[in-house]
Design a protein around this motif. Structure first.
Motif, PDB file in Angstrom:
ATOM      1  N   HIS A   1       0.518  -1.103  -0.012  1.00  0.00           N
ATOM      2  CA  HIS A   1      -0.083  -0.022  -0.075  1.00  0.00           C
ATOM      3  C   HIS A   1       0.816   1.544   0.265  1.00  0.00           C
ATOM      4  CE1 HIS A   1      -4.128  -2.010   0.358  1.00  0.00           C
ATOM      5  NE2 HIS A   1      -3.781  -2.842   1.918  1.00  0.00           N
ATOM      6  N   ARG A   2       0.073   2.550  -0.312  1.00  0.00           N
ATOM      7  CA  ARG A   2       0.669   3.465  -0.071  1.00  0.00           C
ATOM      8  C   ARG A   2      -0.315   4.552  -0.154  1.00  0.00           C
ATOM      9  NH1 ARG A   2       4.037   7.135  -4.731  1.00  0.00           N
ATOM     10  NH2 ARG A   2       0.814   7.999  -5.114  1.00  0.00           N
ATOM     11  N   VAL A   3       0.122   6.182   0.954  1.00  0.00           N
ATOM     12  CA  VAL A   3      -0.486   6.928   1.137  1.00  0.00           C
ATOM     13  C   VAL A   3       0.604   7.925   1.620  1.00  0.00           C
ATOM     14  CG1 VAL A   3      -2.560   4.813   2.469  1.00  0.00           C
ATOM     15  CG2 VAL A   3      -0.351   6.020   4.011  1.00  0.00           C
ATOM     16  N   GLY A   4       0.030   9.229   0.964  1.00  0.00           N
ATOM     17  CA  GLY A   4       0.612  10.420   1.917  1.00  0.00           C
ATOM     18  C   GLY A   4       0.039  11.496   2.155  1.00  0.00           C
TER      19      GLY A   4
ATOM     20  N   TYR B   1       4.986  10.299   2.174  1.00  0.00           N
ATOM     21  CA  TYR B   1       4.264   9.290   1.711  1.00  0.00           C
ATOM     22  C   TYR B   1       5.105   8.337   2.712  1.00  0.00           C
ATOM     23  CZ  TYR B   1       3.571  11.172  -2.836  1.00  0.00           C
ATOM     24  OH  TYR B   1       2.981  11.834  -3.287  1.00  0.00           O
TER      25      TYR B   1
ATOM     26  N   LEU C   1       5.175   3.265   2.017  1.00  0.00           N
ATOM     27  CA  LEU C   1       4.967   2.478   1.728  1.00  0.00           C
ATOM     28  C   LEU C   1       5.193   1.459   2.695  1.00  0.00           C
ATOM     29  CD1 LEU C   1       6.315   4.606  -0.344  1.00  0.00           C
ATOM     30  CD2 LEU C   1       7.016   2.684  -1.418  1.00  0.00           C
ATOM     31  N   PHE C   2       3.848   0.814   2.625  1.00  0.00           N
ATOM     32  CA  PHE C   2       3.771  -0.087   3.487  1.00  0.00           C
ATOM     33  C   PHE C   2       3.840  -2.142   2.567  1.00  0.00           C
ATOM     34  CE2 PHE C   2       0.894  -3.407   5.229  1.00  0.00           C
ATOM     35  CZ  PHE C   2       1.163  -3.397   6.632  1.00  0.00           C
TER      36      PHE C   2
END
Lengths: 161, 161
Positions: A21-24, A110, A112-113
């Motif tokens: 997953h990615r969130v920012g 960000y 990055l998971f």
């Protein structure tokens, strides 16, 4: 019945799939790191009442009702990376690794998971992938606005979740 | 710099990772199937203004501003499964397959989603994995309550998303 989709069946190595997953968010890497590396932070976006030792070599305890996870902290590098190994919890989780990598770019941070080391793409893995997205969005809202939704206040992804 | 996390580096085949998700909803398989297999349904939970032919062998056109996807319909089995091949769109997507499998259990319908055939776990794949969770939750809300959030009204996962 195999749970893997037909497209997966043709001779591929599907032994160790990962959840990615990615969130920012509008926040400094230092602030995001604190949300990932302190009991207070983890309790506000993932699971309420997190206990244990978040320093390298320590073990974190997450205790939602009727279950729980124990995570050994393999790495905790301020502003850069947090990495855990699951040492207690559901069979499918024990031995897996969870990695949060921080990247600063364009004024935002960000995350990055990766939840790595699943043995098979079981249906529970599909569920956990969607739940991680929900919790990472909770992380964004906690860091940006103080509005996390940790379990048991998390967004539900099916009736009874 | 390789984007794969350290845990991935030790001789594993990471050539074709998949995105996996699962959501469930209080609705019949027939209703969920309609949301996945009609222009009206797709326009209400994924991308507004979907055009094209949703029947087997047809091609669907999704046109968010500044981009888009063309999906050839490989399979469309009422109450069971929908499968597309991406034939136009971002380089990382062309050639990938998207599979929605419906499972009825305990009075609800689950959707097991796979976006298969990614060549590498690029950062864009992390992003798309999280976005698919967002859109599948939009699917749940569309089917259960008529409250989908298709692009461009979708939940954002980073500033500028």
């Amino acid at each position: 019945m195999p749970l893997a989709a037909p497209a997966l069946a043709a001779g591929r190595d599907i032994a160790m799939p990962d959840i990615l997953h990615r969130v920012g968010m509008n926040a400094s890497p230092a602030k995001v790191y604190r949300a990932l590396a302190t009991l207070e932070g983890l309790s506000h976006w993932w699971i309420v009442g997190t206990t244990g030792d978040p320093s390298i070599g320590g073990t974190l305890h997450f205790r939602p009702e009727g279950g729980g996870f124990d995570m050994k902290v393999l790495e905790s590098t301020p502003r850069r990376r947090v990495r855990w190994k699951c040492v207690g919890g559901p069979d499918d989780w024990v031995g897996t690794e969870l990695i949060f990598r921080l990247k600063s770019r364009g004024g935002q941070t960000y995350v990055l998971f990766t939840h790595a080391g699943w043995r098979e793409p079981v249906e529970f893995m599909h569920h956990c992938s969607t739940k991680w997205a929900v919790f990472l969005l909770s992380l964004v809202n906690w860091v940006e606005r103080g509005e996390g939704r940790p379990h048991p206040y998390d967004v539900k992804i099916h009736p009874g979740d």
